[in-house]
Design an enzyme around this catalytic site. Structure first.
Site, PDB file in Angstrom:
ATOM      1  N   THR A  16      41.837  49.747  37.131  1.00 14.82           N
ATOM      2  CA  THR A  16      43.193  49.255  37.353  1.00 14.82           C
ATOM      3  C   THR A  16      43.333  47.837  36.811  1.00 14.82           C
ATOM      4  OG1 THR A  16      43.098  50.501  39.404  1.00 14.82           O
ATOM      5  CG2 THR A  16      44.982  49.058  39.100  1.00 14.82           C
ATOM      6  N   GLU A  29      13.536  56.997  32.530  1.00 18.79           N
ATOM      7  CA  GLU A  29      14.344  56.759  31.329  1.00 18.79           C
ATOM      8  C   GLU A  29      13.474  56.380  30.141  1.00 18.79           C
ATOM      9  OE1 GLU A  29      17.248  57.769  31.163  1.00 18.79           O
ATOM     10  OE2 GLU A  29      17.484  58.064  33.326  1.00 18.79           O
TER      11      GLU A  29
HETATM   12  P1  ADP Z   1      39.301  50.887  39.986  1.00 15.99           P
HETATM   13  O1  ADP Z   1      40.690  50.982  39.511  1.00 15.99           O
HETATM   14  O2  ADP Z   1      38.277  51.151  38.908  1.00 15.99           O
HETATM   15  O3  ADP Z   1      38.994  51.666  41.226  1.00 15.99           O
HETATM   16  P2  ADP Z   1      40.031  48.201  40.506  1.00 15.99           P
HETATM   17  O4  ADP Z   1      40.503  47.808  39.162  1.00 15.99           O
HETATM   18  O5  ADP Z   1      41.061  48.552  41.506  1.00 15.99           O
HETATM   19  O6  ADP Z   1      38.988  49.369  40.393  1.00 15.99           O
HETATM   20  O7  ADP Z   1      39.092  47.053  41.049  1.00 15.99           O
HETATM   21  C1  ADP Z   1      39.229  46.558  42.331  1.00 15.99           C
HETATM   22  C2  ADP Z   1      38.935  45.093  42.378  1.00 15.99           C
HETATM   23  O8  ADP Z   1      37.585  44.850  42.037  1.00 15.99           O
HETATM   24  C3  ADP Z   1      39.725  44.306  41.379  1.00 15.99           C
HETATM   25  O9  ADP Z   1      40.953  43.953  41.912  1.00 15.99           O
HETATM   26  C4  ADP Z   1      38.846  43.086  41.158  1.00 15.99           C
HETATM   27  O10 ADP Z   1      39.051  42.132  42.135  1.00 15.99           O
HETATM   28  C5  ADP Z   1      37.476  43.633  41.319  1.00 15.99           C
HETATM   29  N1  ADP Z   1      36.861  43.952  40.026  1.00 15.99           N
HETATM   30  C6  ADP Z   1      36.476  45.165  39.584  1.00 15.99           C
HETATM   31  N2  ADP Z   1      35.927  45.086  38.367  1.00 15.99           N
HETATM   32  C7  ADP Z   1      35.988  43.794  38.000  1.00 15.99           C
HETATM   33  C8  ADP Z   1      35.572  43.074  36.838  1.00 15.99           C
HETATM   34  N3  ADP Z   1      35.007  43.705  35.795  1.00 15.99           N
HETATM   35  N4  ADP Z   1      35.774  41.765  36.811  1.00 15.99           N
HETATM   36  C9  ADP Z   1      36.344  41.140  37.838  1.00 15.99           C
HETATM   37  N5  ADP Z   1      36.761  41.752  38.953  1.00 15.99           N
HETATM   38  C10 ADP Z   1      36.581  43.054  39.058  1.00 15.99           C
HETATM   39 ZN    ZN Z   2      16.536  62.151  32.716  1.00 15.30          ZN
END
Ligand code: ADP
Ligand code: ZN
Length: 644
Positions: free
Chosen positions: A232, A447
């Site tokens: 997201t 691995e």
């Molecule tokens: P998904 O949609 O994959 O379930 P989200 O995008 O809703 O995950 O992530 C939830 C929260 O986790 C984000 O709002 C952020 O605060 C944190 N987060 C996840 N991945 C990252 C990242 N790569 N860098 C910084 N924050 C992240």
């Molecule tokens: Zn394997």
């Protein structure tokens, strides 16, 4: 912002009702309908009664016997008749009589008898008004019951408050953000995903650049990754970078109790989006709508309609318009193939769990606004959290900050971070994605087992990446091989090499630890599939030789094959497959035993780095081979099966 939805839902065959009808109206409508039935039927019988004199059945029979009846009308439950006496009067003073008709009475016989005594039988064929009334009221009753039970079902099943209101009003959670305010700077790591998304941003900025050349841009991309990996966030960042509005909805919001609602929701979403294009539409959990349509359980289900509508909308909008549809899932394998066709979600962007560097970057992003004490060592935290996703780390940092406040401190210290690591990650059900040290060792050796067999074999595809960061699919680590060129033919030697590579993981576990783990199950399945094809389709086994006891059912779709032979042959196929697998496994074990020091060296390195490239791997292998050039050459060649 919640979108306004004014259109009535699509005209599905059983649509749930007008969107605008509030709940009370339904009850009122029902009440009015029931009352109407009562009123109409009583008026009807009142008219019937006042018009005629009621007589008894015996009066009627006597009159008939006396030949006194001039005219008669036989109805469903009564006879209306005019005596000759009345018939002689002027028309305005005539008064007809009626009598109930016994239900068992044969109406045709009665008509015949009346005609025989000289009466005119007006309508001997039944005019069954009360029957209609009965059918009508039954229909209403059933309809009413259906509505009521339906409402209760929604209330029970829905779980969400105010479901009765939801009956009429669309509750789709469509959020539109004019500006997400999120940029790629807020997303730590995920460099590959960012790179793939960069083109979309560029396109949203400057569509003409692409359309001038005649290039069509992908309308959609699928973000694949475990929950919390930042899908997201990435989608929002794309909108933020391109400075376009961001629509988001969850796939599960489309799936509605009433047929047709989901489809209308999809239409509304795209209509609203078209108004403000260029923009991004983000569909979270697309597997809720996009799961493969299944013809086995019959027709036109709600989910199927919704999916079809989604496909229509995606096909419908012009790519030049600047709507880009991003969808997220963690189960890409269950998606309907139609969704993944060219021109739809044909791009797949993997959003992996972060490796050590990624976790460190994520921690840095989330501690940007947090006041940290001197003693904080984020690298240590990153090292401890292998397998954790971005959301876990964000949560961890926040918990640590809350703890610092509880303790009355102005700065967050290392202890806060460590303690909240315990509560957020180790203490939750998420801990199974964070491996113990022993598990990590096993995974690393497993691995490297794959990778080393591949690296030492002649006919293998080069290894491009080895990682022990748990993968979206549930694999605890994986080894990626990249073919140097596209291949259309495989020799039997290449296939055997592939099998040895697949079994190399299990072989490493056995050689080093003397154990077997469940981690090899997918490898074994794939190796078995390969062996089965070699024996039953490609004529590559010594036991069966040039015979293909299996047939391919649908070469152009999934190419599944089934055995098409006698039971004895089928048993021989099985034993040939078994032998082939055994041989390859033993060969892999031998190879790894002979290169044990290399196996240890690379595994230890992988344990520290978590992810290594193919080049790093080859550097180890080449260094070793320089050390003992002849020995390895000769020893890889020989492959004597030994007792397991
Ligand atoms: P998904 O949609 O994959 O379930 P989200 O995008 O809703 O995950 O992530 C939830 C929260 O986790 C984000 O709002 C952020 O605060 C944190 N987060 C996840 N991945 C990252 C990242 N790569 N860098 C910084 N924050 C992240
Ligand atoms: Zn394997």
């Amino acid at each position: 912002m919640d979108m306004n939805r004014k259109d009535p839902p699509q005209n599905g065959p059983n649509k749930g009702g007008d969107n605008k009808t509030p709940k009370n109206n339904i009850w009122i409508t029902l009440l009015i309908a029931v009352a109407a039935v009562f009123v109409i039927s009583s008026i009807y019988s009142a008219i019937n009664k006042s018009q005629y004199n009621q007589t008894t059945w015996s009066d009627f029979r006597q009159a008939m016997a006396a030949g006194q009846i001039a005219e008669a009308e036989i109805q469903y439950d009564r006879v209306i008749y005019l005596t000759k006496e009345e018939a002689a009067k002027p028309a305005s003073q005539q008064k007809a009589c009626y009598t109930g008709l016994p239900t068992t009475y044969n109406q045709m016989e009665l008509a015949d008898a009346l005609i025989a005594q000289g009466a005119t039988v007006d309508r001997a064929i039944v005019e069954d008004n009360s029957g209609i009334m009965m059918v009508l009221s039954y229909a209403l009753m059933i309809g009413g019951m259906f509505l009521i039970t339906n409402m209760f079902a929604r209330r029970m099943g829905g779980g969400e408050g105010g479901m009765m209101g939801g009956f009429g009003k669309s509750k789709a959670k469509v959020y539109m953000e004019k500006q997400t305010g999120v940029t790629f700077k807020d997303v730590a790591g995920q460099d590959e995903a960012k790179e793939s998304l960069q083109e979309i941003i560029d396109f949203l900025h400057n569509p003409q650049k692409y359309t001038e050349i005649g290039a069509k841009l992908p309308k959609g991309a699928l973000l694949v990754g475990s929950p919390g990996t930042g899908k997201t966030l990435l989608a929002k960042a794309v909108a933020g970078e391109a400075n376009v509005p961001f629509f988001s909805i969850s796939g599960s919001d489309f799936v509605e109790m009433f047929v047709g609602m989901g489809a209308s929701r999809v239409r509304d979403l795209f209509k609203e989006a078209a108004k403000v294009a260029p923009c991004i539409i983000f569909i979270d959990e697309i597997d809720a709508v996009g799961r493969a349509r299944d013809s086995r359980y019959g027709g036109n289900s709600e989910h199927e309609q919704t999916l079809n509508q989604l496909l229509n909308e995606i096909d419908g909008f012009e790519p030049t318009k600047g709507i880009v549809c991003l969808a997220a899932t963690n189960r890409p394998e269950i998606l309907d193939k139609a969704l993944l066709r060219p021109g739809r979600f044909d791009r797949r962007i993997i959003v992996d769990r972060p490796n050590l560097q990624g976790r460190l970057d994520t921690l840095k992003v989330h501690t940007r606004k947090i006041k940290l004490a001197e003693d904080v060592d984020l690298r240590k935290i990153a090292q401890a959290t292998a397998g954790a996703v971005g959301a876990d780390l964000a949560n961890l940092v926040n918990e640590a900050a809350l703890r610092a406040v509880r303790k009355g401190r102005k700065l967050v210290n290392q202890e806060d971070l460590l303690v909240s690591f315990e509560t957020v990650i180790a203490g939750s059900e998420k801990k199974n994605t964070v491996l113990t040290d022993m598990e990590k060792r096993l995974v690393a050796y497993h691995e490297v087992g794959h990778a080393l067999v591949a690296a030492l074999e002649k006919h293998s595809q080069p290894v491009s990446k080895i990682t022990i960061v748990p993968h979206t699919s549930g694999a605890l680590g994986y080894t990626m091989q990249m073919p140097e060129e596209e291949k259309f033919l495989n020799t039997s030697e290449e296939l055997k090499t592939e099998m040895r590579t697949l079994l190399g993981g299990r072989a490493a576990e056995a050689v080093v630890f003397g154990v077997k783990t469940t981690g090899a199950s997918n490898d074994i399945q794939r190796a078995t599939g390969l062996a089965r094809n070699m024996v039953a389709l490609y004529g590559m086994s010594e036991e069966l030789g040039l015979m293909a006891p299996a047939s391919v059912t649908n070469q152009y779709l999934d190419g599944q094959s089934y055995l098409d032979c006698s039971q004895e042959t089928s048993a021989r196929v099985d034993s040939a497959v078994q032998k082939l697998l055994d041989r390859c496994y033993e060969e892999a074990k031998t190879l790894l035993t002979e290169n044990r020091s290399l196996l240890d060296e690379i595994s230890e390195y992988l344990l520290v780095k978590e992810t290594i490239t193919g080049d790093e791997l080859m550097a180890f292998v080449n260094a070793e081979q320089k050390r003992l050039p002849e020995e390895t050459e000769t020893e890889t060649e020989k492959s004597e099966p030994e007792e397991a």
